[in-house]
Enzyme design. Structure first.
Site, PDB file in Angstrom:
ATOM      1  NE  ARG A  43       8.035   9.180   9.059  1.00  0.00           N
ATOM      2  CZ  ARG A  43       8.316   7.808   9.227  1.00  0.00           C
ATOM      3  NH1 ARG A  43       8.863   7.234  10.257  1.00  0.00           N
ATOM      4  NH2 ARG A  43       7.550   6.980   8.493  1.00  0.00           N
ATOM      5  CD  GLU A  49       2.482   5.612  12.336  1.00  0.00           C
ATOM      6  OE1 GLU A  49       2.975   6.148  10.827  1.00  0.00           O
ATOM      7  OE2 GLU A  49       3.128   5.848  13.093  1.00  0.00           O
ATOM      8  CG  ASP A  52       0.985  10.142   5.307  1.00  0.00           C
ATOM      9  OD1 ASP A  52       0.363   9.208   5.185  1.00  0.00           O
ATOM     10  OD2 ASP A  52       2.469  10.526   4.838  1.00  0.00           O
ATOM     11  N   GLY A 143      10.903   1.587   9.391  1.00  0.00           N
ATOM     12  CA  GLY A 143       9.795   2.490   9.742  1.00  0.00           C
ATOM     13  C   GLY A 143      10.477   3.800  10.180  1.00  0.00           C
ATOM     14  CG  ASP A 190       7.734   9.021   5.458  1.00  0.00           C
ATOM     15  OD1 ASP A 190       7.200   9.266   6.560  1.00  0.00           O
ATOM     16  OD2 ASP A 190       7.573   7.916   4.852  1.00  0.00           O
TER      17      ASP A 190
END
Length: 458
Positions: A43, A49, A52, A143, A190
């Site tokens: 993803r 950033e 989460d 990343g 993710d």
């Protein structure tokens, strides 16, 4: 959609050269044919950033690059793992004795995380053995979530091999928890996008409970991923887990100052919800309560009225025991401002004003500055790459993923795309022999792809 199980797609292998090649390699490796194939995508996070794990919504999309595994369930209770890339060594283990080595985050340990998560969820006493051959197209430690895609793929492989079913949401939640076996305290973005993604749309992903909403990206712009070629492995470095802990400590201090039950508060989002205030008001509270100078462990203890021993045993994680100073003001400021930028990004995409691209680009640029200055998760190569991307026509550019290396994502007007790719190639990749070797898989435009799937031969 989220309540459904991941799809199963019958395919003609002659029309799928990658699957056909994987099948041939599988047969030459194991002497028999795979029964099914599973893919889980990587993803790119467009904005949001490091928030989460603080409880805030994020805005990623799945990319075309993925982890693909050919699988044959076997009668013995042994898992044999092999990789099409000879750099990654074969591995075998008994399914009844899964040992995950946190000190060395090798590729097979991520597979074992997904396997163990499913085993434990169902309490499988007699799990089936498997032969598995993996093929990955996501650049590692870039990343773009290669490790979580592998955990998710392994989870779905184990589920299917053992004849069980789960919804996409349940799978995402199990795989988020099970990746912690390797020491990564992730927040779930993710794994959620890997399962919940749909072709053609990015997703606003909210947590507790996990849910995803389509975000239609504006036409007229492409999202370009550029890899800095600096590798960053979250499980192998302490930066990431220190940031998780700094956010937790900021949560505790903010809660205590506002008379909340600070011992029960774990995430910055919890403080906002309990106080019933806006993100803008939370930023004001951060200014009032926290100071920009780093906090020592002793000062944190004094603020909370606890001993150093209690701090270490009750709050700090195993891998942050020896950290001596924590930047709480900067981390909280980034999280609350970034959470607001995510909501604003979604709003602009929904309302589609005439200057949408300009507004979205500004949000991406603000996000990057906050990541660099407040969260300190950039590095000189990422800074250089963002500068180059903006110089050659990107409307917005930022690091994506954990940072400290890995990739940038840039929003580029469609009519400038080819010139942009050529200019960035020359300025960043052709000036360095090592980068030039990696350039083919390091710079590409991407569009929102679909989530995890099972393939069977038609």
């Amino acid at each position: 959609m989220a309540a459904e199980a991941p799809g199963t797609l019958p395919v003609q292998l002659v029309e799928q050269p990658r699957l056909q090649k994987l099948k041939e390699m599988f047969i030459s490796k194991f002497g028999s044919a795979p029964k099914f194939y599973v893919r889980a995508p990587g993803r790119v996070n467009l904005i949001g950033e490091h928030i989460d794990y603080c409880g805030y919504a994020v805005l990623p999309m799945a990319i075309e690059q993925d982890i693909l595994i050919a699988v044959e369930p076997v009668k013995t209770q042994v898992v044999h793992l092999a990789n099409t890339n000879s750099l990654y060594l074969d591995f075998s283990t008994s399914v009844n004795n899964i040992q995950i080595n946190k000190t060395k985050p090798q590729w097979h340990n991520y597979f074992l995380c997904g396997l163990k998560g499913i085993q434990e969820h169902f309490g499988l006493n007699n799990p089936t053995g498997m032969n598995c051959l993996l093929d990955g197209t996501i650049p590692p430690s870039s990343g773009l979530s290669s490790s979580s895609a592998l955990v998710c793929c392994a989870g779905l492989v184990t589920l299917r091999a053992n004849g069980k079913t789960l919804s996409k949401v349940e799978l995402a939640e199990i795989c988020t928890k099970s990746e912690r076996y390797i020491g990564t305290e992730g927040g779930g973005m993710d794994q959620s996008i890997s399962f919940l993604a749909e072709e053609g749309a990015a997703k606003l992903i909210k947590f507790s409970p996990l849910r995803a909403t389509d975000v239609r990206l504006p036409s007229g712009a492409a999202f370009v991923i550029a890899n800095s070629c600096v590798e960053m492995n979250k499980a192998a470095t302490s930066h990431y887990n220190i940031r998780v802990m700094e956010c937790r400590l900021a949560t505790k201090l903010l809660s205590k100052s506002k008379g909340l039950d600070w011992e029960k508060m774990l995430r910055l989002h919890d403080v906002q919800i309990k106080l019933g205030v806006s993100l803008e008001e939370m930023l004001t509270i951060v200014e009032e309560v926290l100071h920009p100078e780093p906090y020592s462990a002793e000062e944190i203890c004094k603020c909370l009225g606890i001993s150093l021993e209690e701090l270490r045993s009750q709050i700090l994680s195993q891998n942050t025991q020896d950290v001596s100073t924590f930047k709480l003001y900067q981390r909280a400021k980034h999280v609350y401002s970034e959470a607001a930028r995510v909501l604003e990004f979604k709003k602009i995409c929904s309302e589609a004003p005439a200057n949408a691209l300009q507004l979205l680009g500004e949000l991406m640029n603000q996000s990057y500055i906050s990541c660099r200055e407040m969260y300190e998760c950039s590095c000189p190569e990422l800074d250089r790459l963002v500068d180059i991307c903006l110089q050659f026509g990107a409307i917005g550019s930022r690091l994506t993923g954990a940072g400290w290396g890995g990739c940038t994502v840039s929003m580029v007007p469609t009519d400038k795309l080819n010139a942009f790719l050529e200019d960035v190639r020359k300025a960043y990749y052709q000036s360095d022999v090592q980068r030039l070797a990696l350039e083919k898989n390091s710079l590409f435009a991407t569009k929102p792809g679909r989530g995890a799937l099972v393939f069977v031969e038609a």
